[in-house]
Scaffold this motif. Structure first.
Motif, PDB file in Angstrom:
ATOM      1  N   THR A 240       0.803  -1.229   0.000  1.00  0.00           N
ATOM      2  CA  THR A 240       0.000   0.000   0.000  1.00  0.00           C
ATOM      3  C   THR A 240       0.828   1.267   0.000  1.00  0.00           C
ATOM      4  OG1 THR A 240      -0.130  -0.096   2.410  1.00  0.00           O
ATOM      5  CG2 THR A 240      -1.924  -1.133   1.161  1.00  0.00           C
ATOM      6  N   SER A 241       2.155   1.136   0.194  1.00  0.00           N
ATOM      7  CA  SER A 241       2.999   2.341   0.282  1.00  0.00           C
ATOM      8  C   SER A 241       4.208   2.221  -0.643  1.00  0.00           C
ATOM      9  CB  SER A 241       3.485   2.536   1.731  1.00  0.00           C
ATOM     10  OG  SER A 241       2.401   2.638   2.618  1.00  0.00           O
ATOM     11  N   PRO A 242       3.988   2.355  -1.958  1.00  0.00           N
ATOM     12  CA  PRO A 242       5.117   2.268  -2.899  1.00  0.00           C
ATOM     13  C   PRO A 242       6.190   3.310  -2.593  1.00  0.00           C
ATOM     14  CG  PRO A 242       3.011   2.218  -4.060  1.00  0.00           C
ATOM     15  CD  PRO A 242       2.712   2.604  -2.646  1.00  0.00           C
ATOM     16  N   GLN A 243       7.435   2.876  -2.637  1.00  0.00           N
ATOM     17  CA  GLN A 243       8.564   3.748  -2.405  1.00  0.00           C
ATOM     18  C   GLN A 243       9.456   3.784  -3.639  1.00  0.00           C
ATOM     19  OE1 GLN A 243      10.325   3.133   1.640  1.00  0.00           O
ATOM     20  NE2 GLN A 243       8.904   1.401   1.700  1.00  0.00           N
ATOM     21  N   PRO A 244      10.316   4.806  -3.775  1.00  0.00           N
ATOM     22  CA  PRO A 244      11.214   4.845  -4.934  1.00  0.00           C
ATOM     23  C   PRO A 244      11.993   3.547  -5.087  1.00  0.00           C
ATOM     24  CG  PRO A 244      11.311   6.905  -3.738  1.00  0.00           C
ATOM     25  CD  PRO A 244      10.487   5.982  -2.898  1.00  0.00           C
ATOM     26  N   VAL A 245      12.195   3.163  -6.338  1.00  0.00           N
ATOM     27  CA  VAL A 245      12.888   1.925  -6.678  1.00  0.00           C
ATOM     28  C   VAL A 245      14.181   2.265  -7.393  1.00  0.00           C
ATOM     29  CG1 VAL A 245      12.804  -0.133  -8.142  1.00  0.00           C
ATOM     30  CG2 VAL A 245      10.795   0.537  -6.807  1.00  0.00           C
ATOM     31  N   THR A 246      15.273   1.605  -7.008  1.00  0.00           N
ATOM     32  CA  THR A 246      16.557   1.770  -7.686  1.00  0.00           C
ATOM     33  C   THR A 246      17.006   0.420  -8.235  1.00  0.00           C
ATOM     34  OG1 THR A 246      17.225   3.612  -6.272  1.00  0.00           O
ATOM     35  CG2 THR A 246      18.977   2.437  -7.434  1.00  0.00           C
ATOM     36  N   VAL A 287      22.804  -7.898 -10.349  1.00  0.00           N
ATOM     37  CA  VAL A 287      21.788  -6.857 -10.472  1.00  0.00           C
ATOM     38  C   VAL A 287      21.134  -6.671  -9.111  1.00  0.00           C
ATOM     39  CG1 VAL A 287      19.639  -6.166 -11.607  1.00  0.00           C
ATOM     40  CG2 VAL A 287      21.394  -7.388 -12.910  1.00  0.00           C
ATOM     41  N   GLN A 288      20.961  -5.418  -8.692  1.00  0.00           N
ATOM     42  CA  GLN A 288      20.349  -5.116  -7.402  1.00  0.00           C
ATOM     43  C   GLN A 288      19.106  -4.261  -7.610  1.00  0.00           C
ATOM     44  OE1 GLN A 288      23.677  -3.099  -5.621  1.00  0.00           O
ATOM     45  NE2 GLN A 288      24.594  -4.994  -4.840  1.00  0.00           N
ATOM     46  N   ILE A 289      18.002  -4.699  -6.986  1.00  0.00           N
ATOM     47  CA  ILE A 289      16.760  -3.928  -7.017  1.00  0.00           C
ATOM     48  C   ILE A 289      16.459  -3.532  -5.578  1.00  0.00           C
ATOM     49  CG2 ILE A 289      14.311  -3.904  -7.605  1.00  0.00           C
ATOM     50  CD1 ILE A 289      16.419  -6.576  -9.151  1.00  0.00           C
ATOM     51  N   THR A 290      16.430  -2.235  -5.318  1.00  0.00           N
ATOM     52  CA  THR A 290      16.257  -1.724  -3.963  1.00  0.00           C
ATOM     53  C   THR A 290      14.990  -0.890  -3.876  1.00  0.00           C
ATOM     54  OG1 THR A 290      18.654  -1.634  -3.717  1.00  0.00           O
ATOM     55  CG2 THR A 290      17.345  -0.415  -2.099  1.00  0.00           C
ATOM     56  N   SER A 291      14.223  -1.140  -2.836  1.00  0.00           N
ATOM     57  CA  SER A 291      13.022  -0.343  -2.557  1.00  0.00           C
ATOM     58  C   SER A 291      12.863  -0.270  -1.053  1.00  0.00           C
ATOM     59  CB  SER A 291      11.783  -0.983  -3.192  1.00  0.00           C
ATOM     60  OG  SER A 291      10.628  -0.250  -2.887  1.00  0.00           O
ATOM     61  N   GLY A 292      12.944   0.930  -0.510  1.00  0.00           N
ATOM     62  CA  GLY A 292      12.878   1.068   0.945  1.00  0.00           C
ATOM     63  C   GLY A 292      14.005   0.302   1.597  1.00  0.00           C
TER      64      GLY A 292
END
Length: 606
Positions: A240-246, A287-292
């Motif tokens: 419910t709380s999408p954060q920026p994704v890198t 590969v790194q996917i970061t969110s929060g």
């Protein structure tokens, strides 16, 4: 609860695909969590209690109505007067992951329902985290319950699925129950008539997956179609709380950041200088996917795969696909393959043979196979079990086939090794079949437009010595597949010497199957069936014919190793084994193994 229902999920998925118009971004509505191996997991593998239930007494009442107090309740008598006619605690056990057929002799030919139960304790790492139970595969129809409550239902024996269990988990005394039913059905995918063993049970890993309240559910990090340097990236978050994704690829100095939309989706792109993946150099990038607070890591290779006329182009260069078919079976123990060690053995045999490519027949194999193929530099043909004659006019059958296709592509779309999605094997011509498979192809292209589409077709004689490929399905395929057994099921081996091949399509051909049975160690004249000399003679004539086909660009003979099949009852020869393997059920290399090995060492593009 996150129900995973094949009856309700697929139409909504397809509607969402069309309405969002994202092409390959199926993950808009997917509930499947990808890249399980690189997340925080707790294994539920090991011994599970089981109850064999051929009449499905633990599921239906005697009026054949689903019983709300079935075996999944794990009831205990309150006192000596109460009637409860089952008891997991005093029942037998089976190991998970594995099939039931190979673990107990009395279950070798069993098809039907077995109930599995596993007790466990679990403490979350953070109070706000969410937990899912993930199954690599259950054959075929799985009803799943946690602590007496139904959490989901999945149909399909070779693809992964997961359900959320956050609200039902307790720190102590949890129990999960699975009703696994492998009955063969006319409307199923595959249908009752196959040429492989119907291994039943929880055949792949079971894991609890713990993630943050909003987490990275799925992603694609791949080269854009036709490009060698443009990355197309999307990430789907769940919560419910999408954060920026890198998304970062440190070695390639790539770092992309974006904010998901209301649906949790973010799409990114970038040019990058990358060393391309190939069989000769199977380069993988971290590969790194970061969110929060969450970081998901993966190993991904980058390559392009296209066709031009009769050529298959890997990274813009023509390539020959030197392959072999493989079943998901360890012949040396006559059981479903499931571990990384099994994958290392099977793919190691393929590399020893000289392969740069494998056909994983006739269903999606364990993810260990595609992960290891990435590392070993083996290109992969991956397919769903639309095999022989399915119920073409049945909408539920089509929906189930699309579900399995969706789950296969979702799981493996970031695997550089997978270059071909196969829609079907040896399916007879009809209008309903063509409509069914066209719909499958459309779905596959919507989910992933970067790979090639194929199917294993049947061939027919245009003249006595001319084989023709003109199946109307061919116009919708990128690569033609063709199964032929000239010299085994039809004609004589020496007839291969005078046969020519034609097609109505300007497309590359892969001979997706050809082979002959033999028993390892059985010797005789080259004309005597089931001898090593017959199989070797068959291969020598076949390979000479294959080499003359001008539009041929690959071959996967049938098959790497002998495998179990109820269709093969000949005593003292087959004994319910298909003996077309180049390696026996004892791991012995047959003469034809070395003939094909030499052919691959010498075979080059003209």
């Amino acid at each position: 609860m996150n129900y995973h229902s094949s009856k309700a999920r697929i139409p909504y998925l397809l509607l969402a695909l069309l309405s969002f118009g994202w092409g390959s971004t199926f993950a808009q509505t997917a509930s499947l969590i990808t890249n399980i191996d690189h997340r925080a997991t707790t294994s539920l593998n090991g011994k599970w209690k089981i109850i064999v239930d051929p009449y499905e007494t633990g599921f239906y009442s005697y009026r054949m109505v689903e019983d709300p107090n079935g075996f999944f309740k794990d009831r205990k008598p309150k006192d000596a007067t109460e009637l409860v006619e089952y008891n997991f605690d005093t029942s037998d056990e089976l190991y998970v992951p594995s099939d039931w057929n190979s673990q107990r002799e009395d279950l070798k030919l069993y098809e039907g329902t077995i109930w599995y139960k596993k007790a466990f304790d679990y403490t979350k790492k953070a109070a706000t985290n969410r937990v899912f139970v993930h199954f690599g595969a259950v054959n075929y129809d799985a009803h799943v319950y946690l602590n007496g409550k139904k959490i989901g239902h999945h149909v399909g024996g070779f693809t992964p699925f997961n359900m959320e269990v956050t609200d039902l988990l307790q720190e102590k005394g949890n129990f999960i129950v699975v009703k696994a039913d492998d009955k063969r059905l006319k409307e199923a995918v595959p249908t009752p008539n196959t040429d492989w063993w119907n291994y039943g049970g929880i055949t792949r890993d079971v894991k609890l997956v713990e993630v943050p309240a909003t987490f990275v559910e799925d992603y694609t990090v791949q080269l854009a179609k036709g490009s060698l340097n443009k990355l197309d990236v999307w990430v789907k978050t769940n919560g419910t709380s999408p954060q920026p994704v890198t998304v970062s690829i440190p070695e390639a100095k790539v770092k992309l950041t974006g904010t998901p939309d209301a649906s949790g989706m973010v799409k990114l792109s970038s040019n990058a200088k990358l060393k391309l993946w190939s069989p000769e150099s199977p380069k993988l990038y971290k590969v790194q996917i970061t969110s929060g607070s969450e970081k998901v890591e993966d190993e991904i290779g980058f390559r392009s795969i296209e066709t031009k006329g009769a050529d298959i182009l890997l990274n813009k260069k023509p390539v020959l696909l030197k392959g072999i078919c493989i079943h998901e079976e360890m012949p040396t123990r006559g059981a479903r393959a499931y571990s990384m060690e099994d994958a290392q053995t099977l793919l190691g045999w393929a590399k020893e043979l000289g392969c740069n490519y494998v056909r994983l027949a006739h269903y999606p194999h364990n993810e260990n196979m595609t992960r290891l193929a990435d590392k070993m530099g083996l290109m992969v043909w991956s397919e769903i079990p639309v095999y022989w004659t399915v119920d073409w006019a049945n909408p539920a059958t089509l929906a189930n086939a699309k579900q399995q296709l969706t789950e296969m592509i979702t799981r493996d779309k970031n695997k550089a090794s997978v270059v071909l999605w196969s829609m079907a094997n040896e399916t007879p011509l009809s209008d309903s079949r063509l409509s069914f498979l066209k719909s499958q192809i459309e779905t596959a292209r919507q989910l992933d437009n970067t790979r090639l589409i194929t199917a294993a077709l049947e061939v027919h004689n245009a003249t006595e010595n001319t084989m023709m490929i003109d199946d109307p399905l061919g116009q919708y395929l990128d690569v033609l597949g063709c199964n032929e057994y000239i010299g085994w099921y039809s004609r004589k081996i020496e007839d291969c010497d005078k046969i020519t091949w034609q097609t109505t399509y300007d497309k590359p051909l892969i001979i997706s199957e050809t082979g002959a049975d033999c028993v390892a160690g059985m010797h005789g004249e080259a004309t005597a069936r089931f001898t090593e000399e017959f199989q070797d003679n068959f291969y020598q004539h076949q390979l000479a014919m294959i080499k003359r086909i001008p539009f041929l660009r690959g071959v996967t003979p049938w098959i790497l190793a002998d495998f179990r099949s109820p269709r093969r009852p000949l005593p003292s020869i087959q004994d319910y084994w298909n003996r077309k393997g180049l390696i026996s059920d004892r791991g012995e290399r047959k003469k034809a193994f070395y003939t094909l090995q030499k052919f691959y060492a010498d075979w080059k593009l003209k």
